[in-house]
Motif scaffolding. Structure first.
Motif, PDB file in Angstrom:
ATOM      1  N   SER A  70      39.678  35.338  32.235  1.00 26.85           N
ATOM      2  CA  SER A  70      39.275  36.671  32.671  1.00 26.85           C
ATOM      3  C   SER A  70      38.966  37.538  31.463  1.00 26.85           C
ATOM      4  O   SER A  70      39.857  37.855  30.675  1.00 26.85           O
ATOM      5  CB  SER A  70      40.385  37.323  33.494  1.00 26.85           C
ATOM      6  OG  SER A  70      40.613  36.596  34.670  1.00 26.85           O
ATOM      7  N   GLN A 121      41.794  39.762  44.621  1.00 29.20           N
ATOM      8  CA  GLN A 121      41.512  39.975  43.200  1.00 29.20           C
ATOM      9  C   GLN A 121      42.197  38.927  42.324  1.00 29.20           C
ATOM     10  O   GLN A 121      41.560  38.272  41.499  1.00 29.20           O
ATOM     11  CB  GLN A 121      41.993  41.384  42.830  1.00 29.20           C
ATOM     12  CG  GLN A 121      41.831  41.762  41.390  1.00 29.20           C
ATOM     13  CD  GLN A 121      42.521  43.086  41.095  1.00 29.20           C
ATOM     14  OE1 GLN A 121      43.618  43.352  41.592  1.00 29.20           O
ATOM     15  NE2 GLN A 121      41.872  43.926  40.311  1.00 29.20           N
ATOM     16  N   LEU A 132      34.382  41.569  31.730  1.00 24.81           N
ATOM     17  CA  LEU A 132      33.240  41.357  32.620  1.00 24.81           C
ATOM     18  C   LEU A 132      33.699  40.730  33.936  1.00 24.81           C
ATOM     19  O   LEU A 132      33.364  41.221  35.021  1.00 24.81           O
ATOM     20  CB  LEU A 132      32.204  40.462  31.940  1.00 24.81           C
ATOM     21  CG  LEU A 132      30.980  40.094  32.777  1.00 24.81           C
ATOM     22  CD1 LEU A 132      30.188  41.346  33.142  1.00 24.81           C
ATOM     23  CD2 LEU A 132      30.112  39.101  32.033  1.00 24.81           C
ATOM     24  N   GLU A 133      34.469  39.655  33.861  1.00 24.44           N
ATOM     25  CA  GLU A 133      34.939  38.992  35.076  1.00 24.44           C
ATOM     26  C   GLU A 133      35.872  39.876  35.885  1.00 24.44           C
ATOM     27  O   GLU A 133      35.746  39.966  37.104  1.00 24.44           O
ATOM     28  CB  GLU A 133      35.658  37.670  34.761  1.00 24.44           C
ATOM     29  CG  GLU A 133      34.733  36.535  34.411  1.00 24.44           C
ATOM     30  CD  GLU A 133      34.484  36.429  32.927  1.00 24.44           C
ATOM     31  OE1 GLU A 133      35.080  37.185  32.129  1.00 24.44           O
ATOM     32  OE2 GLU A 133      33.674  35.567  32.543  1.00 24.44           O
ATOM     33  N   THR A 134      36.810  40.538  35.216  1.00 24.75           N
ATOM     34  CA  THR A 134      37.762  41.354  35.973  1.00 24.75           C
ATOM     35  C   THR A 134      37.081  42.543  36.636  1.00 24.75           C
ATOM     36  O   THR A 134      37.435  42.923  37.752  1.00 24.75           O
ATOM     37  CB  THR A 134      38.946  41.821  35.101  1.00 24.75           C
ATOM     38  OG1 THR A 134      38.461  42.519  33.968  1.00 24.75           O
ATOM     39  CG2 THR A 134      39.811  40.657  34.678  1.00 24.75           C
ATOM     40  N   GLY A 135      36.071  43.118  35.995  1.00 23.29           N
ATOM     41  CA  GLY A 135      35.316  44.205  36.618  1.00 23.29           C
ATOM     42  C   GLY A 135      34.557  43.732  37.841  1.00 23.29           C
ATOM     43  O   GLY A 135      34.534  44.392  38.883  1.00 23.29           O
ATOM     44  N   PHE A 136      33.923  42.567  37.724  1.00 23.24           N
ATOM     45  CA  PHE A 136      33.182  42.005  38.841  1.00 23.24           C
ATOM     46  C   PHE A 136      34.136  41.656  39.985  1.00 23.24           C
ATOM     47  O   PHE A 136      33.881  41.985  41.146  1.00 23.24           O
ATOM     48  CB  PHE A 136      32.419  40.766  38.376  1.00 23.24           C
ATOM     49  CG  PHE A 136      31.522  40.190  39.438  1.00 23.24           C
ATOM     50  CD1 PHE A 136      30.250  40.699  39.638  1.00 23.24           C
ATOM     51  CD2 PHE A 136      31.951  39.148  40.235  1.00 23.24           C
ATOM     52  CE1 PHE A 136      29.411  40.175  40.610  1.00 23.24           C
ATOM     53  CE2 PHE A 136      31.129  38.618  41.221  1.00 23.24           C
ATOM     54  CZ  PHE A 136      29.852  39.128  41.409  1.00 23.24           C
ATOM     55  N   ILE A 137      35.246  40.996  39.668  1.00 27.04           N
ATOM     56  CA  ILE A 137      36.235  40.609  40.676  1.00 27.04           C
ATOM     57  C   ILE A 137      36.798  41.838  41.378  1.00 27.04           C
ATOM     58  O   ILE A 137      36.992  41.838  42.598  1.00 27.04           O
ATOM     59  CB  ILE A 137      37.362  39.766  40.043  1.00 27.04           C
ATOM     60  CG1 ILE A 137      36.809  38.398  39.630  1.00 27.04           C
ATOM     61  CG2 ILE A 137      38.549  39.609  40.992  1.00 27.04           C
ATOM     62  CD1 ILE A 137      37.733  37.619  38.707  1.00 27.04           C
ATOM     63  N   ASP A 138      37.052  42.908  40.635  1.00 29.72           N
ATOM     64  CA  ASP A 138      37.555  44.148  41.227  1.00 29.72           C
ATOM     65  C   ASP A 138      36.617  44.634  42.331  1.00 29.72           C
ATOM     66  O   ASP A 138      37.056  44.969  43.424  1.00 29.72           O
ATOM     67  CB  ASP A 138      37.699  45.213  40.138  1.00 29.72           C
ATOM     68  CG  ASP A 138      38.116  46.557  40.707  1.00 29.72           C
ATOM     69  OD1 ASP A 138      39.327  46.760  40.913  1.00 29.72           O
ATOM     70  OD2 ASP A 138      37.213  47.408  40.953  1.00 29.72           O
ATOM     71  N   ARG A 139      35.317  44.643  42.036  1.00 29.86           N
ATOM     72  CA  ARG A 139      34.357  45.146  43.022  1.00 29.86           C
ATOM     73  C   ARG A 139      34.205  44.205  44.210  1.00 29.86           C
ATOM     74  O   ARG A 139      34.033  44.636  45.344  1.00 29.86           O
ATOM     75  CB  ARG A 139      33.003  45.419  42.365  1.00 29.86           C
ATOM     76  CG  ARG A 139      33.057  46.580  41.378  1.00 29.86           C
ATOM     77  CD  ARG A 139      33.677  47.820  42.057  1.00 29.86           C
ATOM     78  NE  ARG A 139      33.601  49.001  41.223  1.00 29.86           N
ATOM     79  CZ  ARG A 139      34.653  49.607  40.694  1.00 29.86           C
ATOM     80  NH1 ARG A 139      35.860  49.120  40.862  1.00 29.86           N
ATOM     81  NH2 ARG A 139      34.503  50.708  39.992  1.00 29.86           N
ATOM     82  N   VAL A 140      34.271  42.908  43.974  1.00 29.13           N
ATOM     83  CA  VAL A 140      34.201  41.940  45.070  1.00 29.13           C
ATOM     84  C   VAL A 140      35.413  42.112  45.988  1.00 29.13           C
ATOM     85  O   VAL A 140      35.276  42.128  47.216  1.00 29.13           O
ATOM     86  CB  VAL A 140      34.115  40.494  44.529  1.00 29.13           C
ATOM     87  CG1 VAL A 140      34.327  39.475  45.633  1.00 29.13           C
ATOM     88  CG2 VAL A 140      32.781  40.261  43.837  1.00 29.13           C
TER      89      VAL A 140
END
Length: 114
Positions: free
Chosen positions: A77, A67, A80-88
């Motif tokens: 960040s 993360q 939007l980016e942190t939410g996407f990165i969390d799921r990745v």
């Protein structure tokens, strides 16, 4: 000739691509990371080796390593980016767990890299 003794990777401090700053704060992916992989295959080896080893010991630490490294690589960040990165990062940890349990690794149909 003595071979270097490999230390186990038990926390993010043990990863080759992290370091501490002058105030002892963990830098998850330093800007202009001189210790970072210089090419694609070394980057893959970092993940497949170091992060996979960390996940086998502590999945939450591996999650944070993924993360925060991705967020630091991008340099900015927003939510939007942190939410996407969390799921990745969550998906990556699940994938590492599955591979430890014998699941075959995913390869895209046109992948040239193994």
């Amino acid at each position: 000739m003595n071979a270097a003794i490999k230390r186990p990777i038990l926390c993010r401090d043990d990863l080759s691509f992290t370091k501490r700053d002058d105030e002892d704060r963990l830098i998850n992916w330093p800007r202009y990371n001189k210790g970072a992989p210089a090419d694609w295959k070394k980057g893959i080896a970092c993940f497949d080796g170091e992060v996979a080893e960390l996940a086998a010991h502590d999945e939450t630490e591996a999650f944070h390593a993924i993360q925060f490294a991705i967020a630091d690589m991008g340099g900015r960040s927003t939510c939007l980016e942190t939410g996407f990165i969390d799921r990745v990062a969550r998906a990556a940890v699940i994938g590492l767990r599955a591979m430890r349990n014998g699941t075959q690794r995913f390869e895209p149909k046109d992948s040239e890299e193994a």
